[in-house]
Design a protein around this motif. Structure first.
Motif, PDB file in Angstrom:
ATOM      1  N   ASP A 338       0.823  -1.218   0.000  1.00 31.88           N
ATOM      2  CA  ASP A 338       0.000   0.000   0.000  1.00 31.88           C
ATOM      3  C   ASP A 338       0.856   1.265   0.000  1.00 31.88           C
ATOM      4  O   ASP A 338       0.527   2.250  -0.676  1.00 31.88           O
ATOM      5  N   ILE A 341       2.121   1.899  -3.507  1.00 29.01           N
ATOM      6  CA  ILE A 341       1.023   2.327  -4.391  1.00 29.01           C
ATOM      7  C   ILE A 341       0.666   3.787  -4.123  1.00 29.01           C
ATOM      8  O   ILE A 341       0.491   4.588  -5.059  1.00 29.01           O
ATOM      9  N   ASN A 383     -11.140   8.350 -11.220  1.00 27.56           N
ATOM     10  CA  ASN A 383     -11.603   6.986 -11.466  1.00 27.56           C
ATOM     11  C   ASN A 383     -10.591   6.194 -12.301  1.00 27.56           C
ATOM     12  O   ASN A 383     -10.474   4.976 -12.178  1.00 27.56           O
ATOM     13  N   GLN A 386      -8.076   4.870  -9.856  1.00 33.94           N
ATOM     14  CA  GLN A 386      -8.611   3.715  -9.129  1.00 33.94           C
ATOM     15  C   GLN A 386      -8.476   2.447  -9.970  1.00 33.94           C
ATOM     16  O   GLN A 386      -8.165   1.365  -9.451  1.00 33.94           O
ATOM     17  N   GLU A 387      -8.667   2.590 -11.286  1.00 35.80           N
ATOM     18  CA  GLU A 387      -8.506   1.445 -12.186  1.00 35.80           C
ATOM     19  C   GLU A 387      -7.036   1.022 -12.246  1.00 35.80           C
ATOM     20  O   GLU A 387      -6.714  -0.173 -12.231  1.00 35.80           O
ATOM     21  N   GLU A 389      -4.873   1.436  -9.906  1.00 30.81           N
ATOM     22  CA  GLU A 389      -4.547   0.794  -8.629  1.00 30.81           C
ATOM     23  C   GLU A 389      -4.947  -0.674  -8.638  1.00 30.81           C
ATOM     24  O   GLU A 389      -4.212  -1.534  -8.123  1.00 30.81           O
ATOM     25  N   LYS A 390      -6.097  -0.984  -9.220  1.00 29.26           N
ATOM     26  CA  LYS A 390      -6.527  -2.384  -9.300  1.00 29.26           C
ATOM     27  C   LYS A 390      -5.518  -3.213 -10.108  1.00 29.26           C
ATOM     28  O   LYS A 390      -5.219  -4.360  -9.771  1.00 29.26           O
ATOM     29  N   ILE A 391      -4.981  -2.605 -11.184  1.00 29.01           N
ATOM     30  CA  ILE A 391      -3.981  -3.294 -12.003  1.00 29.01           C
ATOM     31  C   ILE A 391      -2.716  -3.534 -11.190  1.00 29.01           C
ATOM     32  O   ILE A 391      -2.099  -4.609 -11.269  1.00 29.01           O
ATOM     33  N   ARG A 393      -2.510  -4.176  -8.208  1.00 31.07           N
ATOM     34  CA  ARG A 393      -2.712  -5.238  -7.227  1.00 31.07           C
ATOM     35  C   ARG A 393      -2.881  -6.618  -7.874  1.00 31.07           C
ATOM     36  O   ARG A 393      -3.043  -7.618  -7.167  1.00 31.07           O
ATOM     37  N   LEU A 394      -2.836  -6.681  -9.204  1.00 36.32           N
ATOM     38  CA  LEU A 394      -2.933  -7.967  -9.893  1.00 36.32           C
ATOM     39  C   LEU A 394      -1.662  -8.792  -9.672  1.00 36.32           C
ATOM     40  O   LEU A 394      -0.555  -8.269  -9.663  1.00 36.32           O
ATOM     41  N   GLU A 395      -1.841 -10.114  -9.545  1.00 31.21           N
ATOM     42  CA  GLU A 395      -0.692 -10.989  -9.294  1.00 31.21           C
ATOM     43  C   GLU A 395       0.293 -10.962 -10.456  1.00 31.21           C
ATOM     44  O   GLU A 395       1.514 -10.941 -10.256  1.00 31.21           O
ATOM     45  N   ASN A 398       2.245  -7.778 -10.341  1.00 35.41           N
ATOM     46  CA  ASN A 398       3.188  -7.856  -9.217  1.00 35.41           C
ATOM     47  C   ASN A 398       4.396  -8.710  -9.580  1.00 35.41           C
ATOM     48  O   ASN A 398       5.550  -8.342  -9.306  1.00 35.41           O
TER      49      ASN A 398
END
Length: 644
Positions: A338, A341, A383, A386-387, A389-391, A393-395, A398
């Protein structure tokens, strides 16, 4: 028939000056010598005199004047009084007197522009010397010889020889009796308003005042009046005495170059030369032989250190290390968390994907396949972030980033190994603030199992950095620490940016490393800060190195001096500069832009020119709540902006 002109020059602080802020600084140097040179224990046997020489020397001069039957006294009169007070032998008295004369000569420097003026006047007019001074005439003759004016030794009128003084007017009256007023007009030039201007005018002698003080030096001079620690007093006298000599001998005639040079020798060098001295002394004390000055704030610090250690038998290896938070942040991670990010996506908000990649220390092509095409070449909305950020957090994302991080770590370790060899202990030098550079490097070394102990030395820290185990790192700070950071809170906003712009480098940000011909070389961001060239980096660097060389010449302090005792003086110096900058210095900084994020994607000027209406409006806003300055995004340095 017109009268012949005679030009009378004061000597001390008009034609020559000492490498001390005050004339009495020589007494501080003498006490410093007595206390720190063990040889004097076998010569001067009164410990009270040794430990209080500064004040006793001043007191003896006062008593000698009170007991004198003539207006002026001699140096011998002063030492006879000192001998009487402490029961000194003739040998001890002579040794102390000779030591003072020796130190006087050692720390004397010419004021070249006034000597050049004198020589020009000498071509057409008679030049004489008129000075209030207890030193003997034969010693003054030696001084004149040192500065190339020995041909004028027959025209010395000093108070110790004549028994009359300028300050009362009797020495000027004596001149008028020597030179026929019907034949000569006397013009006097000196630095003291009363003795060299007001008094001669009262005696019908033309007078020209030579102003040799700046408001900054006067501020430090006033502080010294209450200093009780002689070691501190001596070093402050020396630090700012060195500034004084260079200010009086500024080599430039161009106004802009002159002010840039003055800034370097009056503000920057007195702040950062002691910082480098502290670094060197701490490294020696802790047994650290490899000192790594981190780019870019470390470039001028490194060059100061190189100059200071010349002729000194220090077992130190000095290195200039290319690195940055951008280059080290990603390699210091073993996972995307976090904190990472937030630093990439929200602190502050990035403009676009290119900006995000720059903050990560990557080229956009490395990660472009993870993002939808609609996010390219556009400014990112909330927004969109936010999208993104979701990427993050993808394995798969990472895994990709951690593979890149591992590759970057390997090349960083190779870079350090090439520089440090088999060393097992190093110190990282940076300005500081959060000490994140130390935290990142510690984690890189730990993740790579690179067996070297790393500590950090910083100019200032608002919080303590962490090591690879998330525990407090071995970090030391000079100007302020987390425990006393409140002392500089009134200098925010602009504190960090001003310090960083005081020690700029003329190369770009380190954004990574590359292999080339079996070497690891830094990758530098294209350097396009036009302000640095307009700021005249060459002149600025010359001022700092001129100071370092002159400082080294008569360096009085041992390496193990407690440098933290001088911090109150440096705080006053910087606070006065930050809160009440000279207009000329504000104009210099208006040419420089400073980044607002670590990847240097966007910039603000250090100082901005405002119309009178906005200046008044923003000054009121700032006075009411200075933290609002961060939101208006006009400049980094509000006080300099108001001076424009």
């Amino acid at each position: 028939m017109s009268k012949k002109k005679i030009y009378s020059f004061d000597i001390f602080d008009t034609l020559i000056t000492r490498q001390s802020l005050n004339p009495t600084g020589i007494f501080s140097f003498l006490q410093y010598e007595l206390m720190n040179n063990p040889n004097y224990a076998n010569i001067i046997h009164d410990l009270d005199l040794i430990t209080n020489f500064f004040s006793m020397r001043i007191k003896s001069e006062q008593l000698a004047r009170e007991n004198s039957n003539v207006e002026e006294i001699t140096l011998d009169d002063i030492y006879c009084e000192l001998q009487s007070q402490f029961g000194l032998s003739d040998f001890e008295k002579k040794h102390l007197l000779d030591l003072e004369l020796s130190l006087e000569m050692q720390f004397l420097f010419p004021i070249q522009k006034n000597i050049s003026l004198l020589k020009k006047i000498q071509l057409n007019h008679l030049v004489i010397f008129c000075s209030d001074m207890y030193l003997p005439k034969n010693y003054i003759e030696k001084i004149l010889k040192k500065i190339g004016l020995e041909s004028l030794k027959d025209y010395i009128f000093i108070s110790s020889e004549v028994g009359k003084i300028k300050s009362s007017g009797t020495l000027f009256q004596y001149l008028l009796s020597v030179f026929d007023q019907n034949e000569y007009t006397i013009n006097h030039i000196g630095d003291n308003f009363h003795s060299d201007c007001y008094v001669p005018i009262e005696n019908n002698i033309n007078a020209f005042l030579y102003n040799n003080k700046t408001s900054t030096l006067s501020l430090i001079e006033n502080m010294l009046k209450t200093e009780t620690n002689n070691d501190t007093r001596a070093i402050i006298e020396y630090i700012f005495g060195t500034s004084k000599i260079l200010l009086l001998n500024n080599p430039f005639s161009d106004f802009k170059q002159k002010e840039v040079y003055n800034l370097a020798v009056e503000i920057t060098a007195p702040l950062f030369v002691p910082f480098v001295e502290w670094i060197l002394s701490e490294a020696i004390r802790k047994g650290i032989s490899d000192i790594c000055f981190l780019a870019r704030d470390g470039l001028l610090l490194y060059q100061i250190a190189i100059e200071i250690v010349k002729d000194l038998n220090y077992d130190l290896n000095l290195h200039y290390i290319y690195g940055s938070r951008v280059a080290w942040k990603l390699p210091s991670l073993n996972e995307i968390n976090d904190e990472y990010i937030n630093s990439i996506l929200y602190e502050p908000k990035p403009k676009n994907l290119e900006n995000i990649a720059q903050r990560m220390g990557l080229e956009l092509k490395t990660i472009k396949d993870f993002f939808p095409s609609r996010l390219f070449n556009v400014d990112l909305a909330d927004n969109d972030l936010q999208e993104v950020e979701k990427i993050f957090r993808l394995e798969d994302f990472n895994s990709k980033i951690m593979k890149v991080a591992s590759e970057k770590r390997n090349i960083i370790i190779k870079y350090f190994n090439n520089i440090l060899g088999k060393s097992n202990k190093m110190c990282l030098v940076d300005l500081g603030w959060s000490g994140s550079s130390l935290t990142m490097l510690s984690k890189i070394f730990e993740l790579s199992q690179y067996n070297i102990h790393v500590s950090g030395m910083f100019f200032g820290l608002f919080k303590n950095p962490k090591n690879s185990l998330n525990e407090p790192a071995e970090a030391f700070s000079f100007f302020f620490s987390p425990e006393n950071a409140d002392a500089v809170s009134d200098l925010i906003p602009g504190l960090q940016e001003v310090f960083e712009c005081l020690i700029p480098a003329n190369h770009g940000l380190t954004i990574g490393y590359k292999y080339q011909n079996n070497e690891v070389l830094p990758i530098l961001k294209t350097y396009n800060n036009k302000g640095i060239s307009e700021f005249d980096y060459t002149t600025y660097k010359k001022g700092i190195l001129d100071y370092s060389k002159l400082y080294r010449l008569n360096r009085i302090n041992p390496y193990d001096h407690n440098w933290l005792t001088i911090i109150p003086y440096l705080s006053v110096l910087f606070k006065d500069f930050k809160i009440n900058p000279k207009k000329e210095y504000a104009l210099i900084f208006s040419k420089i832009s400073h980044s607002v994020d670590m990847a240097e994607y966007s910039f603000l000027p250090m100082a901005a020119k405002l119309n009178w209406y906005n200046k008044i409006k923003l000054q009121r806003m700032y006075d009411n709540n200075r933290y609002l300055w961060y939101k208006i995004k006009i400049s980094h340095w509000p006080e300099a902006t108001f001076k424009m």
